[in-house]
Structures are given as C-alpha cells and as structure tokens.
Design an enzyme around this catalytic site. Structure first.
Site, PDB file in Angstrom:
ATOM      1  N   CYS A 106      48.830 -89.184 -39.127  1.00 51.18           N
ATOM      2  CA  CYS A 106      48.760 -87.757 -38.801  1.00 51.18           C
ATOM      3  C   CYS A 106      47.735 -87.047 -39.709  1.00 51.18           C
ATOM      4  O   CYS A 106      46.545 -87.264 -39.571  1.00 51.18           O
ATOM      5  CB  CYS A 106      50.143 -87.118 -38.873  1.00 51.18           C
ATOM      6  SG  CYS A 106      50.236 -85.519 -38.026  1.00 51.18           S
ATOM      7  N   HIS A 199      53.190 -90.481 -35.331  1.00 54.38           N
ATOM      8  CA  HIS A 199      54.067 -90.867 -36.436  1.00 54.38           C
ATOM      9  C   HIS A 199      54.854 -92.126 -36.084  1.00 54.38           C
ATOM     10  O   HIS A 199      55.992 -92.043 -35.585  1.00 54.38           O
ATOM     11  CB  HIS A 199      55.044 -89.735 -36.757  1.00 54.38           C
ATOM     12  CG  HIS A 199      54.433 -88.577 -37.463  1.00 54.38           C
ATOM     13  ND1 HIS A 199      54.299 -88.525 -38.837  1.00 54.38           N
ATOM     14  CD2 HIS A 199      53.901 -87.421 -36.994  1.00 54.38           C
ATOM     15  CE1 HIS A 199      53.723 -87.382 -39.180  1.00 54.38           C
ATOM     16  NE2 HIS A 199      53.468 -86.699 -38.084  1.00 54.38           N
ATOM     17  N   GLU A 201      56.340 -93.926 -38.104  1.00 54.36           N
ATOM     18  CA  GLU A 201      57.464 -94.014 -39.048  1.00 54.36           C
ATOM     19  C   GLU A 201      58.614 -93.071 -38.683  1.00 54.36           C
ATOM     20  O   GLU A 201      59.744 -93.235 -39.178  1.00 54.36           O
ATOM     21  CB  GLU A 201      56.980 -93.720 -40.474  1.00 54.36           C
ATOM     22  CG  GLU A 201      56.868 -92.258 -40.859  1.00 54.36           C
ATOM     23  CD  GLU A 201      55.685 -91.506 -40.253  1.00 54.36           C
ATOM     24  OE1 GLU A 201      55.495 -90.322 -40.608  1.00 54.36           O
ATOM     25  OE2 GLU A 201      54.945 -92.079 -39.427  1.00 54.36           O
TER      26      GLU A 201
END
Length: 261
Positions: A106, A199, A201
């Site tokens: 990001c 993202h 994660e």
C-alpha cells in the site's frame, strides 16, 4: 524442517503506521499481523520491528545483516515531505543499490515507487476500499523468485484501502497486475523489488474496523462506508495465494518441506 546448514534469516518490518487500538487488542500490533502473514519463525528466521513513522530506523551498518525488508501501509501520503518519509526514501534507495529484497505494501508500494524514480499522487478514481479483483497482466512466473511456485491465477482478489496510487512506475519496472480502479496494482523491478497496492496481510475484521475509523474521522461518508462493509462479507480475498507470492519473493533461497514454500 529447515535445512540445518542454512544461516538464520533476518527480516525487518518498516512500520509506517501507528498501531490501532483494535489491532493492538486483537493481534498485539501490526507487527504480529505481518509476521503471521509472511513469517515462518518456527523455521529459524528472525523478524525485527522499526517504527519508521516515529523516526526509528535500522542503523546503516546493520542493514546488510537483513535478508529482506517489508514496508507497511500508512495514513500518510507517500508523496509527502515529512522528515521520516524523506529518510525512508533514502533508505529504500540504499537497499535497492544493495539489491536487498524489499516488499512494499500500500503506502510501502507507493513510497518504494517514489524513491526509485516513479510518480505517485491522489488516486484518479478516489478511495478504493474493500475487495478488489486484480488482473495479472504479465507472466511473472518467469522471474526466478516465482519460477517454482505453483500456477498463479489470472485474477486474484485482495483487500484494498487507499486514496493514493502509483501514477508511473520507475524506469525498468514491470507492471504485473492492474484493476478496473487502479492502473498499477503490482509492480516488479528485477528479482528484489515487489510492490503491492492492496493488503495481502489484512483480515476482513481489520478492514472493517478501519472503515469505522475512517468514517468516524470524516475521511469517508456513511453511505460509502456501509456499501464497502456490505460487499466485504460477500466474498473472500485470496490470502493464501497472495501470502505464497510474498513469502516466495522474500525467501526464494529458502527450502521447505511439508507443503511449505
């Protein structure tokens, strides 16, 4: 089991955001979220945390000890001129020259692009929050770090939350994925630079809480927030595929068994 003769691998998270109250309560901080997604600490690797948003950086004489770096997301603009952002750009330029593996997520994707000569700015299509389908536009399985990874699908769903974007990639970079909302969702430079706008994660509960916080501070309107949250639970991100890509990129010299990369 990790090969015994292999030296201990070390990775550093360059955290560009402060831990939210929710992530602290549920996960113990963003560091744990990243290590859970990209780490394999049971195989003998070590992860260190540097809160670059607070001015905490690795010493220059220590960076050669690391095998890879991950730059997190951030509420700050990657094109901003805050001292820590400028210092981060210099660090990323150094890591690039050292051919250290750097994964940008990001804000990290954007600031990595900026540091290496690309252009970033406000997203032409405004906020992108929720699940987004990425279209793979280049066969990046030809790159050595993914050469022995199982087939990558032509479309991958990922969690997104950004209002800035990469306008132009650095010279020598290759765009790997695009979406209907963003022209540069992923880019590669050689085998040691990987940027991902979304993202990999994030879990859906982390994004849901982030939407609430963006609504409460006036960054987004209630109708937009309700629409993003309603769509969030109608599908699933391809987290396992994205984690395999990121882990293979960071650890391509490592060998695993028992289904690990």
């Amino acid at each position: 089991m990790k090969i015994e003769s292999e030296k201990l691998k070390r990775y550093a998270l360059l955290l560009a955001a402060k831990d939210s109250e929710y992530v602290n309560k549920m996960y113990g901080g963003y560091f744990n979220v990243f290590v859970e997604a990209f780490g394999d600490t049971e195989y003998g690797e070590k992860w260190d945390l540097f809160r670059v948003v607070d001015g905490e950086f690795p010493n220059m004489d220590e960076i050669n000890n690391y095998d890879g770096f991950v730059v997190s997301g951030s509420p700050f603009d990657a094109y901003g001129n805050e001292h820590w952002i400028l210092k981060l750009c210099l660090l990323l330029q150094t890591l690039y020259l050292m051919q250290k593996k750097v994964l940008g997520i990001c804000f990290g994707h954007q600031v990595l692009c900026r540091a290496l000569g690309g252009k970033v700015g406000k997203a032409n299509n405004g906020w992108d929050i929720g699940l987004r389908k990425l279209n793979i536009v280049k066969d990046f399985s030809t790159h050595s770090f993914l050469s022995d990874l199982e087939e990558i699908p032509l479309a991958i769903s990922i969690i997104e939350c950004h209002q800035d974007e990469v306008w132009e990639v650095p010279k020598g970079a290759e765009i790997v994925a695009i979406s209907e909302k963003t022209n540069v969702e992923m880019f590669i430079m050689g085998n040691h630079i990987l940027g991902i706008q979304g993202h990999p994660e994030y879990t859906k509960d982390i994004l849901s809480n982030l939407i609430d916080r963006l609504l409460s501070n006036g960054s987004i309107e209630s109708g937009f927030a309700e629409d993003a949250k309603s769509k969030l639970y109608k599908a699933e991100p391809d987290r396992k595929c994205l984690e395999r890509i990121c882990k293979k990129f960071l650890k391509r010299e490592m060998e695993f068994i028992n289904g690990k990369i």
